[in-house]
Design a protein around this motif. Sequence first.
Motif, PDB file in Angstrom:
ATOM      1  N   HIS A 149      44.041  31.440  46.683  1.00  0.00           N
ATOM      2  CA  HIS A 149      42.880  31.543  47.577  1.00  0.00           C
ATOM      3  C   HIS A 149      43.013  32.742  48.508  1.00  0.00           C
ATOM      4  O   HIS A 149      42.040  33.449  48.765  1.00  0.00           O
ATOM      5  N   HIS A 150      44.214  32.971  49.000  1.00  0.00           N
ATOM      6  CA  HIS A 150      44.420  34.038  49.974  1.00  0.00           C
ATOM      7  C   HIS A 150      44.342  35.426  49.337  1.00  0.00           C
ATOM      8  O   HIS A 150      43.662  36.315  49.860  1.00  0.00           O
ATOM      9  N   TYR A 151      45.030  35.615  48.216  1.00  0.00           N
ATOM     10  CA  TYR A 151      45.132  36.957  47.636  1.00  0.00           C
ATOM     11  C   TYR A 151      44.072  37.287  46.590  1.00  0.00           C
ATOM     12  O   TYR A 151      43.695  38.447  46.445  1.00  0.00           O
ATOM     13  N   PHE A 152      43.573  36.297  45.861  1.00  0.00           N
ATOM     14  CA  PHE A 152      42.591  36.588  44.819  1.00  0.00           C
ATOM     15  C   PHE A 152      41.158  36.321  45.282  1.00  0.00           C
ATOM     16  O   PHE A 152      40.276  37.134  45.072  1.00  0.00           O
ATOM     17  N   TYR A 153      40.950  35.177  45.919  1.00  0.00           N
ATOM     18  CA  TYR A 153      39.610  34.863  46.399  1.00  0.00           C
ATOM     19  C   TYR A 153      39.340  35.469  47.766  1.00  0.00           C
ATOM     20  O   TYR A 153      38.205  35.592  48.180  1.00  0.00           O
ATOM     21  N   LYS A 154      40.426  35.769  48.475  1.00  0.00           N
ATOM     22  CA  LYS A 154      40.346  36.339  49.825  1.00  0.00           C
ATOM     23  C   LYS A 154      39.468  35.479  50.747  1.00  0.00           C
ATOM     24  O   LYS A 154      38.698  35.981  51.550  1.00  0.00           O
ATOM     25  N   ASP A 155      39.622  34.155  50.599  1.00  0.00           N
ATOM     26  CA  ASP A 155      38.883  33.248  51.475  1.00  0.00           C
ATOM     27  C   ASP A 155      39.798  32.761  52.601  1.00  0.00           C
ATOM     28  O   ASP A 155      40.930  33.209  52.740  1.00  0.00           O
ATOM     29  N   ALA A 156      39.317  31.852  53.400  1.00  0.00           N
ATOM     30  CA  ALA A 156      40.014  31.434  54.624  1.00  0.00           C
ATOM     31  C   ALA A 156      40.954  30.243  54.428  1.00  0.00           C
ATOM     32  O   ALA A 156      41.494  29.744  55.408  1.00  0.00           O
TER      33      ALA A 156
ATOM     34  N   ALA B  74      51.002  27.755  45.220  1.00  0.00           N
ATOM     35  CA  ALA B  74      50.307  28.698  44.332  1.00  0.00           C
ATOM     36  C   ALA B  74      48.798  28.668  44.578  1.00  0.00           C
ATOM     37  O   ALA B  74      48.145  29.727  44.597  1.00  0.00           O
ATOM     38  N   GLY B  75      48.256  27.476  44.794  1.00  0.00           N
ATOM     39  CA  GLY B  75      46.824  27.369  45.080  1.00  0.00           C
ATOM     40  C   GLY B  75      46.452  28.065  46.378  1.00  0.00           C
ATOM     41  O   GLY B  75      45.458  28.794  46.452  1.00  0.00           O
TER      42      GLY B  75
END
Length: 181
Positions: A165-172, A160-161
Amino acid sequence: MRIKNTSTQFGWVSIVNHWVTAVLFIGMIALGIYMGSLPKGPERSDLYDLHKSIGVIILGLFFFRLLWLKLSPNPESLSSTRFEHILAHSVKGLLYLGLVLMPLSGWVMSSSGGHDVAVFDWFVLPAIVSENEGLHEAAEEFHEILGELILPAIIVLHIAGALKHHYFYKDATLNRMVGKE
């Protein structure tokens, strides 16, 4: 892609270790649950032998991971808040603890039950404890609770973490673990 990690990227050794361990670990949880539903017999016995062998491999991968972390530290976390940073490290620490406690409790369970831990007919581990019915039952209960309740919940938190990060923060964060960043 580099072999070693950098301050911003995972190297291929860390990526392969992560995904091989993840697939084996999740598969072992499923296999353990399935084995528990089988009646005593040759199929169950063969699956227990496979389960023990893979458990020892997972333990070896964990110790390799610790050595590799000394040689090639992980990249910096991309957590955006102190709470998320602490949560991410706590979940990872609990996963690491599980990677040790599951194989060790299985080894104790086998040894205390008078059973060998043979690794794919390559070698047999020495008994870690002597036969002891009370210890066997305690180790079995611990192994079952950890594998059926606690670790699946921790794995879900970890996934989930990564997805957050991938879908909400759109970070690497997730892309780094699949070799894209």
